[in-house]
Design a protein around this motif. Structure first.
Motif: not given
Length: 117
Positions: A40-44
């Motif tokens: 999630y951190r990487d996608r956002m």
């Protein structure tokens, strides 16, 4: 996440990362594992100097946080969760001082700046 992406951009452009930050809190520790939160951190495209994501594994801690912030979380049909959407402004010492509608993200940022040390 989209509102936080926009706020992160504003914070970065305005050079405010030493004044305010963003924190996403997971309500689903069973599914939001370290790997899931990393994805999630990487996608956002979270900048760790501005925006962080955490989970509370203790049910008691999670309940106390939700109650203190007036957040209602209910299961959604696809195994996710729905919750009331707002921006919670918190002091550096962890005290909630204002709740702002998601649609007023710029107001939230300006309010946070006005109260930052």
């Amino acid at each position: 996440g989209t509102v936080f992406q926009q706020l992160q951009h504003q914070i970065r452009v305005r050079g405010l990362d030493d004044k305010v930050g963003l924190l996403s809190v997971s309500f689903d520790p069973a599914n939001d594992t370290s790997d899931a939160l990393r994805i999630y951190r990487d996608r956002m495209r979270m900048d760790p100097n501005i925006w962080r994501v955490v989970t509370l594994s203790s049910p008691l801690d999670r309940r106390q946080l939700l109650d203190a912030f007036g957040i209602i979380v209910i299961p959604a049909p696809l195994g996710e969760f729905e919750h009331n959407a707002a921006l919670h402004l918190v002091t550096g010492s962890g005290r909630l001082f204002r709740i702002v509608n998601y649609e007023d993200a710029t107001v939230a940022l300006d309010t946070a700046l006005a109260t930052a040390p």
